[in-house]
Design an enzyme around this catalytic site. Sequence first.
Site, PDB file in Angstrom:
ATOM      1  N   GLY A  73      -6.378   5.819  32.016  1.00 43.55           N
ATOM      2  CA  GLY A  73      -5.527   6.603  32.919  1.00 43.55           C
ATOM      3  C   GLY A  73      -6.037   6.531  34.349  1.00 43.55           C
ATOM      4  O   GLY A  73      -7.069   5.913  34.634  1.00 43.55           O
TER       5      GLY A  73
ATOM      6  N   ASN B 228      -4.934   5.987  23.984  1.00 51.14           N
ATOM      7  CA  ASN B 228      -3.867   5.469  23.109  1.00 51.14           C
ATOM      8  C   ASN B 228      -2.784   4.759  23.923  1.00 51.14           C
ATOM      9  O   ASN B 228      -1.783   4.323  23.385  1.00 51.14           O
ATOM     10  CB  ASN B 228      -3.265   6.575  22.233  1.00 51.14           C
ATOM     11  CG  ASN B 228      -2.395   7.542  23.016  1.00 51.14           C
ATOM     12  OD1 ASN B 228      -2.385   7.516  24.247  1.00 51.14           O
ATOM     13  ND2 ASN B 228      -1.666   8.388  22.320  1.00 51.14           N
TER      14      ASN B 228
ATOM     15  N   ASP C  79      -6.150   7.571  19.308  1.00 48.34           N
ATOM     16  CA  ASP C  79      -5.670   8.878  19.748  1.00 48.34           C
ATOM     17  C   ASP C  79      -6.541   9.960  19.113  1.00 48.34           C
ATOM     18  O   ASP C  79      -6.467  10.181  17.901  1.00 48.34           O
ATOM     19  CB  ASP C  79      -4.208   9.039  19.302  1.00 48.34           C
ATOM     20  CG  ASP C  79      -3.597  10.327  19.820  1.00 48.34           C
ATOM     21  OD1 ASP C  79      -4.359  11.196  20.303  1.00 48.34           O
ATOM     22  OD2 ASP C  79      -2.357  10.464  19.746  1.00 48.34           O
TER      23      ASP C  79
ATOM     24  N   TYR D  39       2.341  21.721  28.771  1.00 43.80           N
ATOM     25  CA  TYR D  39       1.132  21.271  29.470  1.00 43.80           C
ATOM     26  C   TYR D  39       0.247  22.472  29.824  1.00 43.80           C
ATOM     27  O   TYR D  39      -0.936  22.491  29.509  1.00 43.80           O
ATOM     28  CB  TYR D  39       1.533  20.510  30.731  1.00 43.80           C
ATOM     29  CG  TYR D  39       0.380  19.855  31.459  1.00 43.80           C
ATOM     30  CD1 TYR D  39      -0.352  18.818  30.870  1.00 43.80           C
ATOM     31  CD2 TYR D  39       0.022  20.267  32.748  1.00 43.80           C
ATOM     32  CE1 TYR D  39      -1.405  18.220  31.552  1.00 43.80           C
ATOM     33  CE2 TYR D  39      -1.022  19.661  33.427  1.00 43.80           C
ATOM     34  CZ  TYR D  39      -1.741  18.635  32.829  1.00 43.80           C
ATOM     35  OH  TYR D  39      -2.781  18.038  33.501  1.00 43.80           O
TER      36      TYR D  39
END
Length: 316
Positions: A13, A35, A59, A151
Site C-alpha cells: 500500500g 492481499n 490476508d 472504517y
Amino acid sequence: MKKPLVMVTGAAGFVGSHLAERLLNEGFSVVGVDNLCTGRMRNLKSFENHPDFEFVKADPSDGLPDEYSKRNWSWVFHFASPASPPKYFGMPIETLQINSEGTRHLLELCRKTGAKFFFASTSEVYGDPLVHPQPESYWGNVNPIGVRSIYDEAKRYGEAITYAYHRTHGVDVRVIRIFNTYGPRMDPEDGRVVTNLMFQALRNQPLTIYGDGTQTRSFQYVSDLIEGIVRLMGVDHSEPVNLGNPSEFTILEFANKVRSLIPTRSDTVYRPLPSDDPKQRKPEISLAKRILGWEPVVDLERGLALTLEYFKTNED
Ligand code: UDP
C-alpha cells in the site's frame, strides 16, 4: 549478526510500502504481507529485490500460517486496510474484517512470540469531530451505523482489541492515529481529494468539489508520517499518538493550491457531499512534539510538488 525481523501488513500500500522501505534502511529484515485488494506491486519496485525483504501475498483476516509462531519477530506493524472512502465503501466487510479479525490474529502472534505490535489507526476514530483541533483525549463523534462506520468503527475496534491484549496479556503496543496523508505511491484511482484533483488538473478535467468546499482537512506528507512512526518505535509510550500536519485548509483552498502548482484549463464542479463527511479535521500534535521531538517539516506546496514529480514519471 542476524537482523531483527519485522512484519509489515499492507506493505504494497501507499503508507505500508514507505514504511517497509524505511525499515529496510534502518537495518531490519522485513516480511511484507498484502492481499493486494488495494495495494499495488509497483509500490514495492524500489526494494523488492532487497536481500532482507520477502513479500507474501496473504490476508491476515484469514489467520496466519503456523510457522509464523516459530519466527523471532521483533515488531508486527498492522497497516493493511482499505483506507480511502471510495475503496472502503466498495469493500465494507473486508474493511471490518482486516481491522477486527486481522488485528486479533496479529495480536495473537505477538502474544505467542513476544513481538511488539504497532497499529495504524486513523483520525477517523474522531468521526465528525465536535472538538477542534482533535487531541488524543477526545473520544470522537462517530455514527455507528453510518456509511463510514465500516472504517471508523473497525479502527475503533482495532484500538480496543489492541488495548485488550495490552492489558490482558501484556503485549507491548504502539498506536498512531494517522491524519490525511499524501505523497508518491498513492493510487491515482483511490478517489481521495489529493489524487482526484491533481489528476483532474493534469488532464484538464473539471475539479470535483464535494459539498461547498468549506470543509477542512490537514494534509501530511508521507515522509513526515514515516519519521514519526520510527521515532515512536524508540520510546516507551503505549497510548495513542496523533501523527498529522496541523496546517488546515478548506477543500476550496486546497483546490487553489493544486491550480497554482498545475496550470490547467479545468473548471470547478460541485458534487453532493457524501454522508457523514467530517466538516473539519486538524490534529493536535503537542503529544508527538513532547514525546518524540517530532513535527512535520514538509509543507503542502513542497509536498504537492514532490508528489507531482512522482506522478509525472511513474503513472500514465
Ligand atoms: N473531496 C472533494 N473532491 C474529491 C474528493 C474528495 O471535495 O474529488 C472532499 C471530501 O468530501 C472530503 C475531503 O475532500 O471532505 C477529503 O476527502 P478524502 O476522500 O481525501 O479523505 P477523507 O478525509 O474524507 O477521508
